[in-house]
Motif scaffolding. Sequence first.
Motif, PDB file in Angstrom:
ATOM      1  N   LYS A 317      37.215  43.855 -28.834  1.00 21.27           N
ATOM      2  CA  LYS A 317      35.922  43.188 -28.881  1.00 21.27           C
ATOM      3  C   LYS A 317      35.352  43.186 -30.291  1.00 21.27           C
ATOM      4  N   GLY A 318      35.488  44.300 -30.994  1.00 24.36           N
ATOM      5  CA  GLY A 318      34.973  44.362 -32.361  1.00 24.36           C
ATOM      6  C   GLY A 318      35.621  43.335 -33.269  1.00 24.36           C
ATOM      7  N   ASN A 319      36.934  43.151 -33.116  1.00 20.10           N
ATOM      8  CA  ASN A 319      37.636  42.169 -33.935  1.00 20.10           C
ATOM      9  C   ASN A 319      37.152  40.753 -33.642  1.00 20.10           C
ATOM     10  N   THR A 320      36.901  40.451 -32.368  1.00 18.91           N
ATOM     11  CA  THR A 320      36.395  39.122 -32.006  1.00 18.91           C
ATOM     12  C   THR A 320      34.965  38.936 -32.504  1.00 18.91           C
ATOM     13  N   GLN A 321      34.159  39.979 -32.448  1.00 12.77           N
ATOM     14  CA  GLN A 321      32.788  39.885 -32.965  1.00 12.77           C
ATOM     15  C   GLN A 321      32.787  39.593 -34.465  1.00 12.77           C
ATOM     16  N   VAL A 328      26.859  43.256 -37.558  1.00 12.39           N
ATOM     17  CA  VAL A 328      26.182  44.464 -37.056  1.00 12.39           C
ATOM     18  C   VAL A 328      26.737  44.863 -35.695  1.00 12.39           C
ATOM     19  N   ALA A 329      26.850  43.906 -34.791  1.00 12.13           N
ATOM     20  CA  ALA A 329      27.389  44.200 -33.461  1.00 12.13           C
ATOM     21  C   ALA A 329      28.828  44.710 -33.549  1.00 12.13           C
ATOM     22  N   ALA A 330      29.626  44.104 -34.428  1.00 13.26           N
ATOM     23  CA  ALA A 330      31.013  44.539 -34.590  1.00 13.26           C
ATOM     24  C   ALA A 330      31.071  45.975 -35.087  1.00 13.26           C
ATOM     25  N   ARG A 331      30.222  46.295 -36.052  1.00 13.05           N
ATOM     26  CA  ARG A 331      30.229  47.655 -36.588  1.00 13.05           C
ATOM     27  C   ARG A 331      29.897  48.676 -35.495  1.00 13.05           C
TER      28      ARG A 331
END
Length: 427
Positions: A317-321, A328-331
């Motif tokens: 999910k972080g990579n897609t964000q 910020v959301a990815a971090r």
Amino acid sequence: MTSSPPPLRLARLSLGYRSQEDLAQALNETARSIGLRIAVTKKTIGRWESDSPPWPQADHAQALQALFNRPITELGFSSSRRSTSESTRPQAIRSRETWASRHAGAVPGTLPQSVASDFMSAAAAYRRMYWSVPADRLQQLVATHAALGWDLLEQVPGAGQKLMARAVAETSLLAGRLEFFDLQQPQLAVASFGLALRAAGRADDSLLGAATLAHMAFAPAFANDAEQNDTQSQRLESARESLRGARIFAERGQAGAEMIAWLDAVEAEVETRIGEVRRALELLDHAELVYAEYDPDDAPSPVWLDWFSRARLAGFKGNTQIAAGHGVAARQTLERALTELSVDAIKQRAVLYADLAAAEVLDRNPEKACEHLGQALELLGEHWYATAMDRVRAVRQTLREWDSLSAVRDLDDQLYNWHTMIRSLAT
């Protein structure tokens, strides 16, 4: 009336090798992976694809059987031409044939039942070794183990054949993972996944079939047009077709929540690679909802599904964000994943640090990005993982406007040291 194409040409095209030169390169790589040194050329392939192909030398025959996972007599080579070919070769060369190649097609059921359980025990051991043994050394053992198991399958009696086939499928799937993610050898991975799928079919194991098909979606999704001579739409359709098959097999095998969540994550990564980020985020939201229902005591996943967890789902999910521009959301997602990730997941930790660096670049924090890339490189010094190194390099490219910063210069010293450069060129 036109004659049918030579069997080797049909087999070559079925594995995606569009030219004789592509097949020659794949055979040479396969030979190296099983400890052989050969130099097959386009001219050699041309002779083999003729109407009356000569019987291959022993090392060439081994490489052909390892790549196509079938006896060379099914590739258009006639055993009637074997005696002439072998009589002209020195004894030292003839003696290098393996036991499996000499006994291919031996009488069925001539091995004890214990061979199947021994092969499965070895498959489980290799699966555990994946997290600690260097990938290039382990891949050779795993690929050879899978090929030998397939050669011996018909000689295992009765019900032992299904267990043996499952062992081959698990081992060949692991070989493909090593080749694709750890070593960046997609041509070898395609062949390994092909063997895994055939072995899963022999075992009638739908879940192993689903796992293999999902892995087969990665190759077209991660390739570029130059590598496959295909358009993006063709590659996308190939990946999606593999995933459709994976979901059908998963349903047939009554897959649990964890496996369904993993299939969502794989499909999300494919969609992210081709720019369908909104669709990818929808898939990941669904994966999180499904995973929330997962109870390992009530419906445990197969033992071989050891490459996925809630923390790894957060990594997807972080990579897609990041691809969506949500720094910020990815971090936040990636920091949670690092906290939850098991301590022995060193390869995945390196990937997460590289993705954290990408999130920091989105928020224009180059010093923090360099710090995370340095952490990734330290981990890669312990356990090489080509996928993580690719991400490190990609993030470094986004730091060009800050090349004058001391943090970036220090990162380059670490990125371009002797160990890292030599290891990069070796894969």
